[in-house]
Design a protein around this motif. Structure first.
Motif, PDB file in Angstrom:
ATOM      1  N   LEU A  80       8.288   4.790  -4.367  1.00 23.50           N
ATOM      2  CA  LEU A  80       8.292   5.866  -3.383  1.00 23.50           C
ATOM      3  C   LEU A  80       9.013   5.509  -2.093  1.00 23.50           C
ATOM      4  CD1 LEU A  80       4.624   7.006  -3.946  1.00 23.50           C
ATOM      5  CD2 LEU A  80       6.681   8.166  -4.733  1.00 23.50           C
ATOM      6  N   LYS A  81       8.836   4.249  -1.644  1.00 26.16           N
ATOM      7  CA  LYS A  81       9.383   3.933  -0.333  1.00 26.16           C
ATOM      8  C   LYS A  81      10.810   3.402  -0.405  1.00 26.16           C
ATOM      9  CE  LYS A  81       4.975   2.958   1.870  1.00 26.16           C
ATOM     10  NZ  LYS A  81       4.157   1.980   2.598  1.00 26.16           N
ATOM     11  N   GLY A  82      11.178   2.896  -1.577  1.00 26.04           N
ATOM     12  CA  GLY A  82      12.529   2.365  -1.702  1.00 26.04           C
ATOM     13  C   GLY A  82      12.743   1.096  -0.907  1.00 26.04           C
ATOM     14  N   VAL A  83      11.692   0.295  -0.749  1.00 31.86           N
ATOM     15  CA  VAL A  83      11.864  -0.964  -0.040  1.00 31.86           C
ATOM     16  C   VAL A  83      11.957  -2.097  -1.057  1.00 31.86           C
ATOM     17  CG1 VAL A  83      10.801  -0.291   2.119  1.00 31.86           C
ATOM     18  CG2 VAL A  83       9.371  -1.117   0.257  1.00 31.86           C
ATOM     19  N   GLY A  84      12.508  -3.196  -0.629  1.00 32.97           N
ATOM     20  CA  GLY A  84      12.725  -4.310  -1.551  1.00 32.97           C
ATOM     21  C   GLY A  84      12.118  -5.592  -1.028  1.00 32.97           C
ATOM     22  N   ALA A  85      12.752  -6.698  -1.407  1.00 33.06           N
ATOM     23  CA  ALA A  85      12.202  -8.007  -1.097  1.00 33.06           C
ATOM     24  C   ALA A  85      12.110  -8.249   0.412  1.00 33.06           C
ATOM     25  CB  ALA A  85      13.049  -9.091  -1.741  1.00 33.06           C
ATOM     26  N   ASP A  86      12.961  -7.586   1.211  1.00 32.22           N
ATOM     27  CA  ASP A  86      12.932  -7.844   2.648  1.00 32.22           C
ATOM     28  C   ASP A  86      11.602  -7.437   3.273  1.00 32.22           C
ATOM     29  OD1 ASP A  86      13.717  -5.317   1.849  1.00 32.22           O
ATOM     30  OD2 ASP A  86      14.542  -4.820   3.818  1.00 32.22           O
ATOM     31  N   VAL A  87      10.977  -6.392   2.715  1.00 25.95           N
ATOM     32  CA  VAL A  87       9.693  -5.944   3.238  1.00 25.95           C
ATOM     33  C   VAL A  87       8.530  -6.501   2.421  1.00 25.95           C
ATOM     34  CG1 VAL A  87       8.243  -3.908   3.557  1.00 25.95           C
ATOM     35  CG2 VAL A  87      10.630  -3.855   4.278  1.00 25.95           C
ATOM     36  N   LEU A  88       8.731  -6.568   1.102  1.00 26.60           N
ATOM     37  CA  LEU A  88       7.617  -6.905   0.221  1.00 26.60           C
ATOM     38  C   LEU A  88       7.583  -8.389  -0.173  1.00 26.60           C
ATOM     39  CD1 LEU A  88       7.885  -3.780  -2.077  1.00 26.60           C
ATOM     40  CD2 LEU A  88       6.065  -4.244  -0.468  1.00 26.60           C
ATOM     41  N   TRP A  89       8.316  -9.222   0.569  1.00 25.53           N
ATOM     42  CA  TRP A  89       8.388 -10.630   0.158  1.00 25.53           C
ATOM     43  C   TRP A  89       7.025 -11.293   0.144  1.00 25.53           C
ATOM     44  CZ3 TRP A  89       6.576 -14.129   3.646  1.00 25.53           C
ATOM     45  CH2 TRP A  89       6.477 -13.690   4.969  1.00 25.53           C
ATOM     46  N   SER A  90       6.135 -10.875   1.077  1.00 22.26           N
ATOM     47  CA  SER A  90       4.840 -11.554   1.129  1.00 22.26           C
ATOM     48  C   SER A  90       4.006 -11.229  -0.117  1.00 22.26           C
ATOM     49  CB  SER A  90       4.079 -11.166   2.393  1.00 22.26           C
ATOM     50  OG  SER A  90       3.955  -9.778   2.472  1.00 22.26           O
ATOM     51  N   ASP A  91       4.103  -9.992  -0.594  1.00 22.25           N
ATOM     52  CA  ASP A  91       3.382  -9.640  -1.812  1.00 22.25           C
ATOM     53  C   ASP A  91       3.930 -10.404  -3.008  1.00 22.25           C
ATOM     54  OD1 ASP A  91       1.616  -7.376  -0.882  1.00 22.25           O
ATOM     55  OD2 ASP A  91       3.566  -6.662  -0.211  1.00 22.25           O
ATOM     56  N   LEU A  92       5.262 -10.511  -3.039  1.00 17.89           N
ATOM     57  CA  LEU A  92       5.906 -11.235  -4.130  1.00 17.89           C
ATOM     58  C   LEU A  92       5.463 -12.698  -4.127  1.00 17.89           C
ATOM     59  CD1 LEU A  92       8.033 -10.401  -6.262  1.00 17.89           C
ATOM     60  CD2 LEU A  92       9.733 -11.516  -4.829  1.00 17.89           C
ATOM     61  N   LEU A  93       5.434 -13.264  -2.926  1.00 14.62           N
ATOM     62  CA  LEU A  93       5.029 -14.659  -2.785  1.00 14.62           C
ATOM     63  C   LEU A  93       3.588 -14.841  -3.253  1.00 14.62           C
ATOM     64  CD1 LEU A  93       6.054 -17.378  -1.590  1.00 14.62           C
ATOM     65  CD2 LEU A  93       4.766 -16.796   0.457  1.00 14.62           C
ATOM     66  N   ALA A  94       2.716 -13.889  -2.883  1.00 11.33           N
ATOM     67  CA  ALA A  94       1.314 -13.991  -3.284  1.00 11.33           C
ATOM     68  C   ALA A  94       1.188 -13.973  -4.804  1.00 11.33           C
ATOM     69  CB  ALA A  94       0.509 -12.846  -2.674  1.00 11.33           C
ATOM     70  N   LEU A  95       1.964 -13.090  -5.452  1.00 11.01           N
ATOM     71  CA  LEU A  95       1.918 -13.036  -6.915  1.00 11.01           C
ATOM     72  C   LEU A  95       2.389 -14.350  -7.511  1.00 11.01           C
ATOM     73  CD1 LEU A  95       3.228  -9.493  -7.967  1.00 11.01           C
ATOM     74  CD2 LEU A  95       0.900 -10.354  -7.956  1.00 11.01           C
ATOM     75  N   ALA A  96       3.460 -14.909  -6.945  1.00  8.66           N
ATOM     76  CA  ALA A  96       3.984 -16.165  -7.464  1.00  8.66           C
ATOM     77  C   ALA A  96       2.948 -17.273  -7.324  1.00  8.66           C
ATOM     78  CB  ALA A  96       5.266 -16.541  -6.720  1.00  8.66           C
ATOM     79  N   LEU A  97       2.290 -17.316  -6.151  1.00  7.75           N
ATOM     80  CA  LEU A  97       1.266 -18.329  -5.935  1.00  7.75           C
ATOM     81  C   LEU A  97       0.129 -18.164  -6.926  1.00  7.75           C
ATOM     82  CD1 LEU A  97       0.981 -18.563  -2.054  1.00  7.75           C
ATOM     83  CD2 LEU A  97       1.800 -20.300  -3.664  1.00  7.75           C
ATOM     84  N   PHE A  98      -0.286 -16.906  -7.135  1.00  3.73           N
ATOM     85  CA  PHE A  98      -1.393 -16.652  -8.051  1.00  3.73           C
ATOM     86  C   PHE A  98      -1.016 -17.096  -9.457  1.00  3.73           C
ATOM     87  CE2 PHE A  98      -4.303 -14.301 -10.684  1.00  3.73           C
ATOM     88  CZ  PHE A  98      -5.475 -14.284  -9.945  1.00  3.73           C
ATOM     89  N   ALA A  99       0.209 -16.756  -9.879  1.00  4.36           N
ATOM     90  CA  ALA A  99       0.651 -17.136 -11.220  1.00  4.36           C
ATOM     91  C   ALA A  99       0.674 -18.656 -11.357  1.00  4.36           C
ATOM     92  CB  ALA A  99       2.026 -16.551 -11.500  1.00  4.36           C
ATOM     93  N   ALA A 100       1.170 -19.331 -10.306  1.00  3.08           N
ATOM     94  CA  ALA A 100       1.230 -20.789 -10.358  1.00  3.08           C
ATOM     95  C   ALA A 100      -0.167 -21.380 -10.424  1.00  3.08           C
ATOM     96  CB  ALA A 100       1.971 -21.315  -9.126  1.00  3.08           C
ATOM     97  N   ALA A 101      -1.068 -20.820  -9.618  1.00  4.90           N
ATOM     98  CA  ALA A 101      -2.437 -21.312  -9.609  1.00  4.90           C
ATOM     99  C   ALA A 101      -3.083 -21.128 -10.977  1.00  4.90           C
ATOM    100  CB  ALA A 101      -3.252 -20.587  -8.538  1.00  4.90           C
ATOM    101  N   MET A 102      -2.832 -19.980 -11.595  1.00  5.15           N
ATOM    102  CA  MET A 102      -3.399 -19.714 -12.917  1.00  5.15           C
ATOM    103  C   MET A 102      -2.924 -20.747 -13.932  1.00  5.15           C
ATOM    104  SD  MET A 102      -5.473 -17.340 -13.667  1.00  5.15           S
ATOM    105  CE  MET A 102      -6.503 -17.053 -12.282  1.00  5.15           C
ATOM    106  N   SER A 103      -1.611 -21.033 -13.915  1.00  2.00           N
ATOM    107  CA  SER A 103      -1.110 -22.006 -14.886  1.00  2.00           C
ATOM    108  C   SER A 103      -1.712 -23.369 -14.627  1.00  2.00           C
ATOM    109  CB  SER A 103       0.418 -22.121 -14.857  1.00  2.00           C
ATOM    110  OG  SER A 103       0.994 -21.084 -14.166  1.00  2.00           O
TER     111      SER A 103
END
Lengths: 384, 391
Positions: free
Chosen positions: A348-371
């Protein structure tokens, strides 16, 4: 870690999955059917509130006033009631959710320029709906009052309609809706449902992966083989990650073509965020699979862990900002909230990594923690 | 005297009952030895209920409001001041409208109120003026609700100033033809959302466990092959299936007791206006009905993975469409029709009816009858399929 071994493990898992035809069918069918049912069926706007009226005035004005409610799409008129006792019963039997009591001398008092109190009875069992219904009542009352005021000022001050209405309504609010200009429920729900479906379906897919082998005993083949822990776990995950990614693409296509939700963001960003999210959800399934001894426990725990917090704490229905402190903490601990931000942002908002980088980072951290956690927990030399 | 000869002397009904009891006990034992599952059951009916009760409100709360005030006058300040808690949360003034858009993009604010220059001047001189409101509607219902509140606040503010300008005041006891909204909320006078949220979480848990526990228990026997042993034993298919329902229903009922007397009543003060007995009897009926659903799924599935996907498929729509997460009356016609097959829909009426409204069977006979009919049909259908598979 040898790539060849991982490939073999993944192939074994893939064959096991694909040869269970009903399971395979459900794995692909469930997300599609869910999005169809929820996308068309899940309506969050409170409308058609059933209501009844006690009209003690029986005047032209009281009828005009009541008519405002009858013709509103927010209310659904269920008839006049004789007195408040009758309303009492209707409310208890849930035949109506709201009732209006117009007092005697309604017209007379308003014409004389006196205030009138109109009693509204509301069913409080669903506080959100009660709140919204109350808002509708106030809005209708406010509009009706404004007209009475304009009328009154015109008569007693000798002004034109235009002048009087400027006094009563000097301030307008120009509302602009952003991101979802026509405020369509489907536009905000479908991206959220994409998250909901993937969260549940993909974690359940993996939930039985390890525990099934434990229960049937085939895990001993792994214990005694040369396959390393990391090879075993990545082999287990790969087929389910693949199935889930296919599902994400199918759901994305459905959202864009069936529900006509605009996709304003970048597909590459959305796709890579989805891979991270899938790694998180399949990781949750795998973790539960490692912790329990029976498939039954794995099924139930995965369903409760995946379903309840995702309905309540992901921003799907309630924005995280309006949760209490404790619930906000819980929301931040799970991947669903971050992915909801990413999905809604991309669609809906058409935003990318510049705005949502923190969410992306959180997902990456969670995935790493899970592994890391699953790697630590899985042992080829179990104590029991 | 050996046990066998003793059993022979018992009348037929008692022997039948003892076999059922033995099978039921076996299920209880099997479940109670699954420690992770047991702990989780405990958590779901206690801590999870508590967290959902204190944590969630679906009403508009703390909508973050940014303000771009180009006027900085008495009127603009007063208008801003009217956007109050608990609905709004003032998250600061901003000098540049473009920067505000970025904040909306980030999701840090939900609303932007833009007050034009000469706002105060226009208002007092009796000109018409307007403020702009930008609303993030990526969550449509919330955005819509926030816009509704804002329009109402601004409308009331404007009317007050306008009337004051001609010497009338809406606040004083001066006589003006105004309709005052007097609300009386029934069954939950304080509109305490903790009641609703904690209760609905209990409903979710009962339903989820009610479908999944018996279904998984039956499929497990099929998957492991132990069902063959049961079939050659002197147990009827009815006894095999019904003992599972009895055991699981008993355990879920105990868990529900824990939720009601351990969390709902002492912590949240949820009333029990109707009879406790009626509530638990109808809860048992609900578990019986959902278990019937699970058993039908279990006769279709061949292993636990399949039954897991199948129950997920059934339970998901029940959770979202039966009326606890979304308003039932505004659903499309076809959803309402399909949901007449959802036991949860009737159980919602029952729970809120007994607990909050103090309704008895005279009012609730319809949903109770529907549950009985639905549960009976599902159970018979499951039995029929089960027999056909093994005979």
């Amino acid at each position: 870690m040898k790539l060849r071994v991982i490939r073999t493990m993944a192939l074994k898992e893939w064959k096991e999955t694909t040869r269970d035809r009903p399971f395979l069918l459900l794995a692909f069918l469930l997300p599609v059917l869910w999005l169809t049912v929820f996308g068309y069926g899940l309506v969050l706007d409170v409308e058609n509130i059933p209501f009844a009226v006690v009209d003690r005035d029986h005047s032209a004005m009281s009828r005009e006033y009541i008519y405002r409610f009858i013709q509103s799409r927010y209310f659904s008129f269920r008839g006049y009631a004789a007195d408040e006792h009758a309303l009492d019963r209707l409310l208890t039997e849930t035949k109506i959710r709201a009732a209006l009591v117009v007092p005697e001398r309604f017209e007379e008092q308003l014409a004389a320029g006196e205030p009138v109190a109109v009693q509204t009875l509301l069913d409080g069992t669903f506080p959100l709906h009660t709140d919204i219904a109350k808002g509708y009542v106030i809005a209708i009352n406010q509009a009706f009052t404004e007209e009475r005021l304009i009328d009154y000022i015109r008569r007693y001050r000798g002004l034109t309609y235009e002048q009087a209405s400027r006094i009563v309504r000097p301030l307008a609010v120009e509302v602009r809706y952003l991101y979802n200009e026509e405020v369509r429920s489907a536009w905000s729900m479908v991206p959220g449902l994409l998250m909901f479906t993937m969260m549940l379906a993909s974690s359940l897919l993996t939930a039985l992966g390890v525990v099934r082998e434990k229960e049937t005993g085939s895990i001993y083949n792994i214990y005694s083989s040369t396959v390393s822990r990391a090879e075993f776990l990545s082999g287990k995950l790969l087929p389910y990650v693949a199935i889930s990614m296919i599902n994400v693409c199918v759901l994305w296509l459905m959202a864009v073509t069936m529900f006509h939700v605009p996709f304003k963001g970048s597909f590459l960003f959305f796709f890579s965020a989805s891979i991270l999210f899938i790694l998180c959800t399949t990781g949750i399934g795998l973790l539960i699979s490692l912790l329990v001894q029976t498939q039954m426990a794995a099924l139930i725990i995965t369903m409760v862990v995946a379903m309840i917090p995702t309905i309540l704490f992901s921003g799907l229905l309630v924005p995280v900002a309006s949760l209490s402190q404790g619930a906000q903490v819980q929301a931040h601990l799970l991947p669903a909230m971050y992915y909801t931000n990413i999905v809604r942002g991309s669609f809906l908002k058409g935003v990318g990594a510049d705005v949502l980088w923190s969410d992306l980072l959180a997902l990456a951290l969670f995935a790493a923690a899970m592994s890391a956690v699953t790697y630590q927990l899985f042992s080829k030399r179990p104590k029991t | 005297m050996t046990d066998g000869s003793e059993t022979k002397r018992l009348p037929h009904v008692a022997r039948w009952g003892r076999r059922l009891a033995a099978m039921t006990w076996k299920e209880v034992l099997q479940l109670s030895r699954d420690l992770p599952l047991l702990l989780f059951l405990l958590y779901s009916f206690s801590i999870a209920v508590f967290v959902s009760g204190v944590g969630i409100t679906m009403q508009l709360r703390n909508a973050n409001l940014l303000v771009h005030d180009a006027d900085h006058s008495q009127s603009s300040r007063e208008l801003i001041h009217r956007f109050q808690a608990p609905y709004f949360h003032f998250s600061g003034e901003i000098s540049d409208a473009r920067q505000a858009l970025r904040e909306l993009d980030r999701g840090r604010a939900m609303l932007l109120l833009d007050i034009p220059p000469r706002f105060h001047e226009a208002l007092v001189s009796g000109e018409r003026t307007a403020v702009q409101l930008l609303v993030d509607t990526s969550n449509a219902p919330q955005g819509f609700s926030a816009a509704g509140y804002s329009v109402r606040i601004a409308g009331a503010f404007g009317a007050q100033i306008g009337l004051a300008s001609i010497g009338l005041s809406g606040n004083a006891k001066q006589s003006l033809p105004i309709i005052e909204s007097a609300h009386r909320v029934w069954f939950n006078p304080n509109q305490d959302e903790t009641w609703f949220q904690s209760m609905s979480n209990v409903l979710r848990m009962i339903t989820l466990f009610g479908v999944l526990l018996p279904a998984a228990a039956l499929v497990r026997e099929k998957e492991r092959g132990t069902i063959e042993q049961l079939l050659v034993s002197p147990l009827s298919p009815f006894q095999i299936m019904f003992s599972k329902i009895l055991a699981m229903a008993g355990i879920i009922l105990i868990a529900t007791c824990l939720a009601v007397y351990g969390v709902l009543q002492p912590v949240f003060h949820v009333p029990m206006k109707g009879a406790d007995g009626l509530f638990f009897a109808l809860t048992a009926l609900h578990i019986f009905t959902t278990a019937g659903l699970g058993l039908v799924a279990a006769t279709v599935a061949r292993n636990q993975a399949q039954v897991g996907m199948m129950t997920l498929f059934l339970v998901g729509p029940m959770m979202l469409l039966s009326g606890i997460t979304s308003p039932f009356e505004s659903m499309p016609e076809w959803v309402q029709t399909v949901m007449t097959f959802s036991p949860l829909k009737y159980y919602i009426d029952v729970t809120y009816g007994v607990m909050l409204k103090g309704a008895g069977l005279d009012v609730l006979w319809k949903p109770a009858g529907a549950m009985l009919f639905l549960g009976g049909t599902l159970f018979l259908f499951g039995m029929w399929r089960f027999r056909r598979q093994f005979e």
